[in-house]
Enzyme design. Sequence first.
Site, PDB file in Angstrom:
ATOM      1  N   MET A  35       2.299 -13.387 -26.778  1.00 20.83           N
ATOM      2  CA  MET A  35       1.901 -12.032 -27.137  1.00 20.83           C
ATOM      3  C   MET A  35       3.076 -11.066 -26.950  1.00 20.83           C
ATOM      4  O   MET A  35       2.880  -9.846 -26.851  1.00 20.83           O
ATOM      5  CB  MET A  35       0.691 -11.589 -26.316  1.00 20.83           C
ATOM      6  CG  MET A  35      -0.541 -12.445 -26.615  1.00 20.83           C
ATOM      7  SD  MET A  35      -2.102 -11.600 -26.365  1.00 20.83           S
ATOM      8  CE  MET A  35      -2.052 -11.294 -24.613  1.00 20.83           C
ATOM      9  N   ALA A  40      10.975 -14.588 -18.483  1.00 21.76           N
ATOM     10  CA  ALA A  40      11.542 -15.928 -18.285  1.00 21.76           C
ATOM     11  C   ALA A  40      10.493 -17.041 -18.418  1.00 21.76           C
ATOM     12  O   ALA A  40      10.852 -18.185 -18.709  1.00 21.76           O
ATOM     13  CB  ALA A  40      12.229 -16.002 -16.927  1.00 21.76           C
ATOM     14  N   HIS A  42       8.087 -17.158 -20.734  1.00 17.18           N
ATOM     15  CA  HIS A  42       8.079 -17.481 -22.168  1.00 17.18           C
ATOM     16  C   HIS A  42       9.337 -18.274 -22.547  1.00 17.18           C
ATOM     17  O   HIS A  42       9.279 -19.219 -23.336  1.00 17.18           O
ATOM     18  CB  HIS A  42       8.065 -16.193 -22.998  1.00 17.18           C
ATOM     19  CG  HIS A  42       6.844 -15.333 -22.804  1.00 17.18           C
ATOM     20  ND1 HIS A  42       6.916 -14.051 -22.320  1.00 17.18           N
ATOM     21  CD2 HIS A  42       5.536 -15.569 -23.049  1.00 17.18           C
ATOM     22  CE1 HIS A  42       5.692 -13.530 -22.284  1.00 17.18           C
ATOM     23  NE2 HIS A  42       4.845 -14.423 -22.714  1.00 17.18           N
ATOM     24  N   GLN A  66      -8.838 -11.394 -28.889  1.00 17.07           N
ATOM     25  CA  GLN A  66      -9.070 -11.967 -27.567  1.00 17.07           C
ATOM     26  C   GLN A  66      -9.226 -10.911 -26.480  1.00 17.07           C
ATOM     27  O   GLN A  66      -9.299 -11.232 -25.301  1.00 17.07           O
ATOM     28  CB  GLN A  66      -7.963 -12.966 -27.204  1.00 17.07           C
ATOM     29  CG  GLN A  66      -6.604 -12.375 -26.964  1.00 17.07           C
ATOM     30  CD  GLN A  66      -5.544 -13.467 -26.879  1.00 17.07           C
ATOM     31  OE1 GLN A  66      -5.234 -14.157 -27.850  1.00 17.07           O
ATOM     32  NE2 GLN A  66      -4.989 -13.651 -25.688  1.00 17.07           N
ATOM     33  N   GLN A 158      -6.666 -21.590 -20.600  1.00 21.05           N
ATOM     34  CA  GLN A 158      -6.254 -21.491 -22.011  1.00 21.05           C
ATOM     35  C   GLN A 158      -5.633 -22.806 -22.476  1.00 21.05           C
ATOM     36  O   GLN A 158      -5.900 -23.282 -23.593  1.00 21.05           O
ATOM     37  CB  GLN A 158      -5.256 -20.346 -22.163  1.00 21.05           C
ATOM     38  CG  GLN A 158      -4.610 -20.243 -23.521  1.00 21.05           C
ATOM     39  CD  GLN A 158      -3.773 -18.993 -23.630  1.00 21.05           C
ATOM     40  OE1 GLN A 158      -4.284 -17.917 -23.858  1.00 21.05           O
ATOM     41  NE2 GLN A 158      -2.464 -19.127 -23.457  1.00 21.05           N
ATOM     42  N   SER A 191       3.620 -10.671 -18.587  1.00 24.37           N
ATOM     43  CA  SER A 191       3.978  -9.420 -19.263  1.00 24.37           C
ATOM     44  C   SER A 191       3.290  -8.236 -18.585  1.00 24.37           C
ATOM     45  O   SER A 191       3.856  -7.147 -18.480  1.00 24.37           O
ATOM     46  CB  SER A 191       3.543  -9.476 -20.729  1.00 24.37           C
ATOM     47  OG  SER A 191       4.101 -10.609 -21.352  1.00 24.37           O
TER      48      SER A 191
END
Length: 288
Positions: A35, A40, A42, A66, A158, A191
């Site tokens: 997203m 780091a 990601h 979501q 997830q 994030s």
Amino acid sequence: MLVIESVDGLIRAMDGNHSGAAGSPGPVVGLVPTMGALHAGHLSLVSGARRQCGLVVMTAFVNPLQFGSTEDLADYPRDPAGDRAQAEAGGVDVLFVPSAEEMYPEPPLASVSVARLGQVLEGARRPGHFDGVATVVAKLLNLVGPCRCYLGEKDYQQLLVVRRLVADLNFPVEVVSCPVVRDADGLALSSRNRRLNASQRSAAPVLYQALMAGKLLLLEGRAQRRMTEYLIAEVVRSEPLAELEYAAVVADGTLDPAPSPLSGSIRLLGAARIGPVRLIDNLGVTLP
Ligand code: AMP
């Protein structure tokens, strides 16, 4: 790095890659769905993909489907320029950054849901969340047609939901999971951490500390599920800025409450709110 904003543009770019010259097979394609507001964690997925794939596609899309109506969609961190720079430096070949209108020209009539696994823990607190995740992941898998899809263990539920999506609907893709990347004090990178102020940031590692305390208790071999969940909850409650949402000790893979006597692969998961941010984290432990 190719930056693509349109669905048609992505389809065209991927078509060219899947059919190599003169019918030769194209490169192994790795997909890293995110997203955005990259960090780091990601980039560790990108490194994994870079090692194993000839073409690395990252998507950075804040998926409205979501987010519940009371959730933080409008406040979700966005950093398009930073994302481009980090993706390029990390070795991404294709960065897909569609708008919400591009992905959903109208509210979808067809969608995907994953029963049971998608309805406990996070799913119970965020109704519809995993339907939104499963739907956007299905769309991205169809658009990119990857051989491998890289997901972080940070979002453990997830990961399990996407594994079931891929298995049950026979997406021809291998789901590759990557370990949680943490700050030096144990806080899992996210994030949303950007939205913590200084005192909230100092309080935030309590969730990791609580899960570690639970893990150590289990490794001592004397505690069962409820006592371990109680300890995790108490450690989180010891931090005045933190508000516990849940602490769960479950069988790895199913997310069912771990039966006593505890043995085999166990997962400890927790969620807590600190100021404007909902933190989630998890740890695995293998018991004899
Ligand atoms: P997000 O942008 O938060 O939706 O995350 C995109 C992908 O990055 C998901 O597969 C996450 O599990 C993964 N990810 C996010 N944070 C971390 C982290 N700290 N360590 C490893 N993977 C992560």
